[in-house]
Design a protein around this motif. Structure first.
Motif, mmCIF file in Angstrom:
data_model
loop_
_atom_site.group_PDB
_atom_site.id
_atom_site.type_symbol
_atom_site.label_atom_id
_atom_site.label_comp_id
_atom_site.label_asym_id
_atom_site.label_seq_id
_atom_site.Cartn_x
_atom_site.Cartn_y
_atom_site.Cartn_z
ATOM 1 N N VAL A 2 0.742 -1.021 -0.098
ATOM 2 C CA VAL A 2 -0.007 0.070 0.079
ATOM 3 C C VAL A 2 1.005 1.141 -0.205
ATOM 4 O O VAL A 2 0.617 2.269 -0.705
ATOM 5 C CB VAL A 2 -1.074 -0.032 1.280
ATOM 6 N N GLN A 3 2.163 1.263 0.792
ATOM 7 C CA GLN A 3 2.870 2.383 0.833
ATOM 8 C C GLN A 3 3.873 2.597 -0.240
ATOM 9 O O GLN A 3 4.684 3.393 -0.512
ATOM 10 C CB GLN A 3 3.537 2.282 2.151
ATOM 11 N N GLY B 203 8.011 6.334 -2.183
ATOM 12 C CA GLY B 203 7.015 5.829 -1.337
ATOM 13 C C GLY B 203 7.516 5.642 -0.012
ATOM 14 O O GLY B 203 8.930 6.185 0.355
ATOM 15 N N ASP B 204 7.143 4.742 0.705
ATOM 16 C CA ASP B 204 7.497 4.545 2.076
ATOM 17 C C ASP B 204 7.969 3.083 2.268
ATOM 18 O O ASP B 204 8.466 2.812 3.520
ATOM 19 C CB ASP B 204 6.282 4.501 3.169
#
Lengths: 185, 163
Positions: A77-78, A103-104
């Motif tokens: 998702v990240q 992103g993360d």
């Protein structure tokens, strides 16, 4: 005289009790029932403990698997993939795609690259393209870390036309999809 | 009335069914204990996932909020096979912007006309900065036409045409 009689009654009842106790000890009736009860109880306990451990281990495996899936989903998702610069060389028929992990989630890998024409007609897909550093061209073996940039090259088959608009789709190793577009010179 | 009271007495004194009742209570307690544990585990996992979703939404929100403006982009002589790109960069958003790369395309050159430089330029919200960047590109001359693209750390791009 009555005192002596009383004594004999006590002695009599004592001997009766002694006899009854002896009979009870020597009596073998119901011994098998006790043993069987002990055996059954032990068996049930053993089975109960076995089932408990089995259920516990199965639960532990399920919980572990669930946590792992949740963590993988959270990482997916990240994920964020950005297209920096896409360049196509008509001479060498090489498409160079510069990308960035903004992103993360680290270790961002590319599982597949799809190319579509301007009407979203499928042109080809390219599995696991090699990621390289933009500045040094060094190999990036374990995917892009957070904030890192890289590029990969594919040779489109059929070759792309000059001055045409195309769509590109990247599928990451965690299954996320990122779409971009480019136009050839 | 008499019959009723006798029946009630009989029921109250009867010990039949006690074991079933106790066993049912124990079973319900065990089931509730197991359910409670599973529920707590699921709740904790869901909270972690929700946090991840919130963070990813924050990423998207920040990316959409970035507003970078490039003004007065110009190319000057940077020596052999090099040009100096100068421009004014303005952060029009409410969040800081980090510019990480400049891509330069010499439109006048036929092919192999792209170069890039790594940047680490941070603009605070509302900041305005005039900057020059030396870009090495074989065959490039400052009188050529260029297309410059500034890439931010959130993968946004701002393009500027020079000449």
């Amino acid at each position: 005289m009555p005192k002596r009689r009383k004594k004999s009654i006590i002695a009599q009842s004592l001997s009766v009790a002694e006899r009854q106790t002896k009979r009870l000890i020597l009596n073998k009736k119901a011994v098998s029932v006790v043993i069987s009860t002990i055996v059954v109880t032990a068996g049930v306990l053993a089975m109960g403990i076995g089932v408990l451990y089995w259920a516990y281990s199965m639960g532990d495996i399920a919980a572990h698997s669930y946590s792992k899936n949740e963590a993988a989903n959270a990482k997916a998702v990240q994920e964020r993939f950005g297209f920096e610069f896409i360049d196509y060389s008509n001479i060498s028929n090489v498409l160079t795609v510069n990308v960035m992990n903004w992103g993360d989630s680290g270790n961002l890998t590319i599982a597949n690259v799809y190319i579509y024409d301007s009407t979203h007609q499928y042109l080809g897909n390219y599995s696991r393209p090699v990621l390289r550093n933009i500045t040094t061209s060094a190999l990036i073996p374990f995917g892009l870390n957070v904030g890192n940039e890289g590029y990969f090259q594919v040779t489109p088959n059929p070759a792309l036309s000059a001055g045409t608009f195309y769509y590109i789709r990247i599928i990451t190793g965690r299954g996320r999809t990122f779409d971009g577009s480019f136009a050839t010179a | 009335m008499m019959v009723h009271s006798l029946r009630l007495n009989k029921i109250l004194r009867s010990r039949k069914g006690y074991a079933t009742l106790v066993a049912t209570i124990i079973m319900v307690m065990v089931v509730m204990f197991l359910f409670y544990n599973v529920y707590l585990f699921k709740l904790r996992s869901d909270a972690d996932y929700q946090n991840a979703i919130s963070r990813s939404q924050q990423l998207d929100g920040d990316q959409a909020s970035e507003k970078l403006t490039v003004l007065n982009a110009a190319a000057t002589n940077g020596g052999t096979d090099a040009v100096i790109i100068s421009c004014t960069l303005i952060n029009d958003s409410h969040i800081p912007i980090q510019i990480v790369r400049l891509w330069l395309v010499d439109v006048t050159l036929p092919s192999s006309n792209t170069a890039n430089v790594t940047l680490n330029l941070v603009l605070q919200p509302g900041a305005r900065a005039f900057r020059s960047f030396l870009v090495t590109l074989p065959g490039a001359q400052f009188l050529h036409s260029f297309s410059a693209r500034f890439v931010t750390s959130r993968a946004n791009q701002v393009a500027a045409r020079i000449n």
